[in-house]
Design a protein around this motif. Structure first.
Motif, PDB file in Angstrom:
ATOM      1  N   PRO A 130      69.190  45.776  21.921  1.00 38.38           N
ATOM      2  CA  PRO A 130      68.924  44.653  21.150  1.00 38.38           C
ATOM      3  C   PRO A 130      67.816  44.929  20.057  1.00 38.38           C
ATOM      4  CG  PRO A 130      69.101  44.260  23.421  1.00 38.38           C
ATOM      5  CD  PRO A 130      68.989  45.605  23.515  1.00 38.38           C
ATOM      6  N   LEU A 131      67.973  44.149  19.162  1.00 38.02           N
ATOM      7  CA  LEU A 131      66.783  44.355  18.122  1.00 38.02           C
ATOM      8  C   LEU A 131      65.269  44.003  18.803  1.00 38.02           C
ATOM      9  CD1 LEU A 131      65.946  44.085  15.053  1.00 38.02           C
ATOM     10  CD2 LEU A 131      66.067  41.648  15.108  1.00 38.02           C
ATOM     11  N   ARG A 132      64.378  44.688  18.392  1.00 42.75           N
ATOM     12  CA  ARG A 132      63.059  44.523  18.739  1.00 42.75           C
ATOM     13  C   ARG A 132      62.236  44.210  17.666  1.00 42.75           C
ATOM     14  NH1 ARG A 132      60.424  49.646  20.914  1.00 42.75           N
ATOM     15  NH2 ARG A 132      60.150  50.049  18.719  1.00 42.75           N
ATOM     16  N   ASP A 133      61.351  43.033  18.045  1.00 44.42           N
ATOM     17  CA  ASP A 133      60.576  42.449  17.144  1.00 44.42           C
ATOM     18  C   ASP A 133      59.016  43.309  17.191  1.00 44.42           C
ATOM     19  OD1 ASP A 133      58.395  41.283  15.720  1.00 44.42           O
ATOM     20  OD2 ASP A 133      59.333  39.150  16.119  1.00 44.42           O
ATOM     21  N   ASP A 134      58.811  43.958  16.276  1.00 47.18           N
ATOM     22  CA  ASP A 134      57.626  44.940  16.531  1.00 47.18           C
ATOM     23  C   ASP A 134      56.342  44.314  15.899  1.00 47.18           C
ATOM     24  OD1 ASP A 134      59.410  46.809  17.183  1.00 47.18           O
ATOM     25  OD2 ASP A 134      59.356  48.019  15.404  1.00 47.18           O
ATOM     26  N   SER A 173      62.259  35.893  15.109  1.00 47.46           N
ATOM     27  CA  SER A 173      63.020  36.892  15.027  1.00 47.46           C
ATOM     28  C   SER A 173      64.090  36.993  16.196  1.00 47.46           C
ATOM     29  CB  SER A 173      62.366  38.385  14.776  1.00 47.46           C
ATOM     30  OG  SER A 173      61.748  38.862  15.853  1.00 47.46           O
ATOM     31  N   THR A 174      64.043  36.784  17.256  1.00 50.73           N
ATOM     32  CA  THR A 174      64.796  36.734  18.415  1.00 50.73           C
ATOM     33  C   THR A 174      65.179  35.419  18.861  1.00 50.73           C
ATOM     34  OG1 THR A 174      62.980  36.597  20.164  1.00 50.73           O
ATOM     35  CG2 THR A 174      63.462  38.804  19.596  1.00 50.73           C
ATOM     36  N   CYS A 175      65.402  34.561  17.995  1.00 55.67           N
ATOM     37  CA  CYS A 175      66.095  33.263  18.226  1.00 55.67           C
ATOM     38  C   CYS A 175      67.555  33.237  18.032  1.00 55.67           C
ATOM     39  CB  CYS A 175      65.364  32.262  17.293  1.00 55.67           C
ATOM     40  SG  CYS A 175      66.160  30.503  16.906  1.00 55.67           S
ATOM     41  N   HIS A 176      68.285  33.123  19.052  1.00 56.10           N
ATOM     42  CA  HIS A 176      69.742  33.052  18.992  1.00 56.10           C
ATOM     43  C   HIS A 176      70.268  32.080  17.863  1.00 56.10           C
ATOM     44  CE1 HIS A 176      73.901  33.497  20.160  1.00 56.10           C
ATOM     45  NE2 HIS A 176      74.087  32.116  20.384  1.00 56.10           N
ATOM     46  N   TYR A 216      54.414  45.399  21.530  1.00 55.29           N
ATOM     47  CA  TYR A 216      55.450  44.562  20.779  1.00 55.29           C
ATOM     48  C   TYR A 216      55.739  43.169  21.154  1.00 55.29           C
ATOM     49  CZ  TYR A 216      56.203  49.265  18.654  1.00 55.29           C
ATOM     50  OH  TYR A 216      56.186  50.286  17.922  1.00 55.29           O
ATOM     51  N   SER A 217      56.419  42.353  20.314  1.00 58.41           N
ATOM     52  CA  SER A 217      56.442  40.927  20.805  1.00 58.41           C
ATOM     53  C   SER A 217      57.546  40.581  21.694  1.00 58.41           C
ATOM     54  CB  SER A 217      56.472  39.937  19.303  1.00 58.41           C
ATOM     55  OG  SER A 217      55.274  40.247  18.723  1.00 58.41           O
ATOM     56  N   ALA A 218      58.717  41.153  21.357  1.00 57.22           N
ATOM     57  CA  ALA A 218      60.212  40.687  22.100  1.00 57.22           C
ATOM     58  C   ALA A 218      61.038  41.426  21.630  1.00 57.22           C
ATOM     59  CB  ALA A 218      60.319  39.082  21.370  1.00 57.22           C
ATOM     60  N   THR A 219      62.073  41.278  22.387  1.00 53.78           N
ATOM     61  CA  THR A 219      63.447  41.831  22.215  1.00 53.78           C
ATOM     62  C   THR A 219      64.606  40.668  22.117  1.00 53.78           C
ATOM     63  OG1 THR A 219      64.094  42.408  24.391  1.00 53.78           O
ATOM     64  CG2 THR A 219      63.230  44.163  22.936  1.00 53.78           C
ATOM     65  N   ASP A 220      65.700  40.895  21.248  1.00 50.30           N
ATOM     66  CA  ASP A 220      66.670  39.821  20.979  1.00 50.30           C
ATOM     67  C   ASP A 220      67.751  39.782  22.139  1.00 50.30           C
ATOM     68  OD1 ASP A 220      68.143  37.938  19.691  1.00 50.30           O
ATOM     69  OD2 ASP A 220      68.211  39.400  17.593  1.00 50.30           O
ATOM     70  N   LEU A 244      57.111  39.242  25.254  1.00 42.38           N
ATOM     71  CA  LEU A 244      55.968  39.784  25.846  1.00 42.38           C
ATOM     72  C   LEU A 244      55.151  38.627  26.731  1.00 42.38           C
ATOM     73  CD1 LEU A 244      53.854  41.990  25.998  1.00 42.38           C
ATOM     74  CD2 LEU A 244      52.941  41.142  23.822  1.00 42.38           C
ATOM     75  N   TYR A 245      55.000  37.199  26.022  1.00 44.37           N
ATOM     76  CA  TYR A 245      54.146  36.541  26.769  1.00 44.37           C
ATOM     77  C   TYR A 245      54.967  36.042  28.229  1.00 44.37           C
ATOM     78  CZ  TYR A 245      57.215  33.350  24.019  1.00 44.37           C
ATOM     79  OH  TYR A 245      58.378  32.579  23.789  1.00 44.37           O
ATOM     80  N   ASP A 246      56.109  35.840  28.176  1.00 50.09           N
ATOM     81  CA  ASP A 246      56.728  35.442  29.607  1.00 50.09           C
ATOM     82  C   ASP A 246      56.483  36.627  30.418  1.00 50.09           C
ATOM     83  OD1 ASP A 246      57.887  33.094  28.688  1.00 50.09           O
ATOM     84  OD2 ASP A 246      59.581  34.177  27.874  1.00 50.09           O
TER      85      ASP A 246
END
Length: 759
Positions: free
Chosen positions: A469-473, A92-95, A371-375, A326-328
């Motif tokens: 930015p969009l957040r991947d929930d 979902s956050t892949c440019h 949550y997983s990530a933001t865009d 999140l993992y980074d």
């Protein structure tokens, strides 16, 4: 109901009804992610992905492409219609996934060609890393570089025909347009089906060879020299001025810094008797410090809200790709805690605290998960999506947010200028020494620090009013496990109970909300990888199980609650029962009773997260030391033997696995026992040497005499028959169950841990 998808068959009535209901439930305040809308702003096209929970699949729900989720239904349809499958994998956050969506998947004419000639399948790689691993291996086997979006053409039997990453909409720079690729594959499939299927079968066989992993079991007795070789190979490639690997795009994970900390320490211990060891230790130390400092002061770090972006697009760590994962951040927080323990430099502890504060504040999910990530992209003033706008500033924006005087201070500290460093704006960075900046402003360093804190608070408040930015929930088990480890280890090291409690909240959420019973079972409970919208789904993979087990051991060592260790033991039992390769050692990514793909992947090399087999080795060895069950260690030795030839050939690709080598021999088994009715604060003085020093080859059990010690000893044999002497906190330092004389003196405890005086 929206019009039919171009060149696609009408939906069955039942599916049509479900899509209508989902459309009616859509929040009208959220615009559909497509340029094809009606006069009321509703989507003109809707496909099956609207019914999926994945945020990434939902992003494609209003493409005119007749997308299908991964599953038997799509491949059965391909077989029935005699068509190849177009598989597109992203997240979902892949440019570049977003770019290709806008250029091609949201284009009606491209969709018409896809719908007429192919069965189109979308996969979220974060929910299905097994599918991603198989077809990424196919791409590599074809001699292509990997990346996302990953686009692969398959036979109806799921065997790969041809693949690539981003395909542009138009010809250029030696790259074919996406429509040309589609037309060519469709023609070849129509005219040469037998030849294409034979090619696919051959490629699938190569994928099976690549992913199988683990050759014949070998008993190679690797010592610390292998870790040293791995680190020194990487040090040769470190940018001496800016740190990190190479002189172009840089990822924090490309240099195994946690392994380097240990190698530098071991080399330093030999430096007094070996000038060559001293020289190598100096080189490793310079590489570590330069990389840590340049990342912490560069634009890859978010200096307003904390945390780190995905990677740097150039050598100075200044211009990042603005995703935040999140993992980074979990792994970087853990790294900077260990760097503080290694060096004693409080700046590293502050980076860790700042990163964890960001995760707790901005990435916390209801119930305690993360949550997983933001865009990378957000809406700029024009309403268009722009990469980096949310995170960058101009001098005028500083003045509006801070006032003239504080804006001058912030501009000097964060390097904000009229020309900027990113499309006329400035990505904040802190390259200058604070004494230099204070002198330039004519103020004391303490006044500068106070001003920075106030400016940062106000800048964050201002930035929060921008479209974010969009957040991947999604809540993903493996990534939450990394966060649990980071909070638990930081909480222990920094003596911060709030951080430990945050780790335990996340652990309770995962254990309580992310398990489900398989069909037909009323008693068995299996871990699920993903939680979103109140529902857990997708059977968890090897990495989810072992990273969570490892995190629960970290949490046990931080708070002493044996519940966490019991759960870790149960997770490892699941791994042994459902993921084990009994023939060649190690573990498969997917459960042997789960969906079987065209190849069985046995992950061993580290990527953005540690490999499942590397973490499994660590979990097995830690459980062996804590419980006294030698069977765990035997399984770890078999695992390492299965990968020994690869380890020897390319040790730098196995940084996480090399970390587990410390636990194979010489592990310190530490028990700290307090009087029965004492509070946890009485342990603080004794534990201080262990908290503030990087003591890595060890396991730890803390407990209290009486009932709590008895409950602990049911799981941790290490804790049996070890009293608190004379009613005082007592430390036992043992090796292979042979203990040194118990001590109530923290200084003696430090000596037994081989900690140098002064730390």
């Amino acid at each position: 109901m929206p019009p039919a998808l171009p060149a696609a068959a009408p939906f069955p009535k039942a599916l049509h009804t479900r899509l209508e209901a989902a459309l009616a439930a859509r929040d009208p305040a959220i615009p559909p992610r497509t340029r094809h809308v009606d006069e009321q702003g509703g989507p003109l096209y809707t496909n099956r992905l609207l019914l999926e929970s994945s945020p990434y699949l939902q992003q494609h729900a209003h493409n005119p492409v007749d997308w299908n989720p991964w599953g038997d239904a799509a491949f059965d349809k391909a077989r029935e219609l005699g068509r190849p499958v177009f598989l597109s994998i992203g997240y979902s956050t892949c440019h570049w996934c977003h770019v290709m969506e806008e250029e091609s998947f949201d284009d009606v004419e491209t969709a018409r060609l896809l719908n007429a000639k192919f069965i189109a399948v979308k996969v979220d790689r974060e929910a299905r890393p097994d599918v991603d691993a198989v077809y990424m291996a196919a791409l590599h086997a074809s001699g292509e570089r990997g990346g996302w979006p990953l686009n692969v053409f398959l036979t109806p039997d799921r065997e790969p025909l041809y693949g690539g990453t981003y395909f542009p909409p138009n010809e250029g720079r030696g790259r074919p347009s996406f429509r040309r690729v589609l037309a060519t594959i469709a023609t070849q499939w129509s005219e040469q089906p037998l030849q294409m299927k034979q090619t696919a079968q051959s490629l699938a066989e190569r994928v099976r060879d690549i992913l199988g992993g683990g050759g014949a079991l070998e008993s190679r007795n690797f010592g610390p020299e292998l870790a040293e070789r791995a680190v020194l190979e990487q040090v040769e490639r470190v940018d001496p001025e800016w740190g990190g690997i190479g002189r172009g795009m840089k990822f924090p994970s490309s240099f195994p810094l946690r392994l380097a900390l240990r190698v530098e320490r071991d080399l330093r211990d030999r430096a007094e008797t070996s000038p060559d060891a001293a020289k190598r230790a100096d080189a490793v130390r310079r590489s570590i410090v330069t990389t840590l400092d340049r990342m912490a002061t560069g634009g890859i770090r978010d200096h307003v809200a904390g945390g780190f972006h995905r990677y740097s697009t150039e050598r100075r760590w200044l211009i990042p790709h603005f995703e935040k994962m999140l993992y980074d951040n979990a792994q970087l927080a853990r790294l900077y805690v260990e760097a503080w323990q290694w060096s004693g430099d409080d700046r590293y502890a502050e980076v860790a605290r700042d990163t964890l504060a960001y995760l707790d504040r901005e990435m916390s999910a209801p119930g305690g998960g993360f949550y997983s990530a933001t865009d990378a992209d957000s809406r700029g003033p024009s309403g268009e999506m722009e990469e980096g706008y949310y995170f960058s500033w101009t001098p005028a924006e500083l003045r509006d947010a801070l006032g003239e005087e504080l804006a001058v201070l912030a501009a000097a500290w964060y390097g904000v200028s009229e020309p900027g460093n990113f499309e006329g704006r400035t990505i904040l960075h802190t390259w200058r020494d604070e004494r230099e900046v204070a002198a330039e402003l004519g103020i004391e360093v303490e006044a500068l620090r106070a001003g920075i804190e106030e400016a940062r608070r106000r800048l964050r408040a201002t930035r929060e009013r921008r479209p974010p930015p969009l957040r991947d929930d999604k809540v993903v088990v493996a990534w939450n496990a990394l966060a649990i480890s980071a909070f638990a280890r930081a909480g222990f090291a920094l003596a911060d109970e709030a951080l430990v409690e945050r780790a335990s909240r996340a652990a309770r959420f995962v254990l309580g909300s992310m398990r489900a019973s398989p069909s037909g079972s009323s008693t068995e409970s299996r871990l699920q990888r993903v939680h979103i919208d109140g529902r857990a789904s997708v059977d968890a993979f090897l990495g989810d199980h072992v990273l969570l087990a490892d995190a629960l051991i970290d949490l046990y060592e931080a708070d002493g609650n044996p519940l966490w260790l019991r759960e870790a033991i149960e997770l490892q039992a699941q791994v042994d029962a459902r993921f084990s390769d009994a023939e060649r050692g190690g573990y498969f990514r997917s459960a042997i009773d789960g969906e079987q793909l065209i190849a069985s992947d046995k992950p061993r090399r580290d990527g953005a997260v540690p490999s499942g087999n590397a973490v499994a080795a660590s979990v097995l060895l830690r459980l062996s030391e804590l419980t006294g069950d030698a069977a765990y260690a035997e399984r770890a030795m078999t695992l390492l033997a299965g990968f020994s030839a690869e380890l020897d050939r390319r040790p730098s690709a196995f940084g996480e696995m090399l970390l587990s080598f410390e636990l194979r021999s010489g592990t310190k088994e530490i028990v700290v026992v307090a009087p029965d009715l004492a509070g946890r604060d009485v342990l603080a003085n004794m534990l201080a040497p262990l908290r503030r020093n990087l003591v890595t080859a060890r396991v730890l059990a803390t407990t209290f005499e009486g009932e709590r010690q008895a409950r602990t000893a049911e799981v941790v044999s290490l804790a049996e028959r070890k009293p608190a002497r004379d009613g005082r906190v007592t430390a036992y330092v043992c090796e292979k169950r042979v203990c040194q004389f118990p001590t109530t003196d923290p200084a003696e405890f430090a000596r037994q841990l081989s900690i140098r005086p002064g730390r």
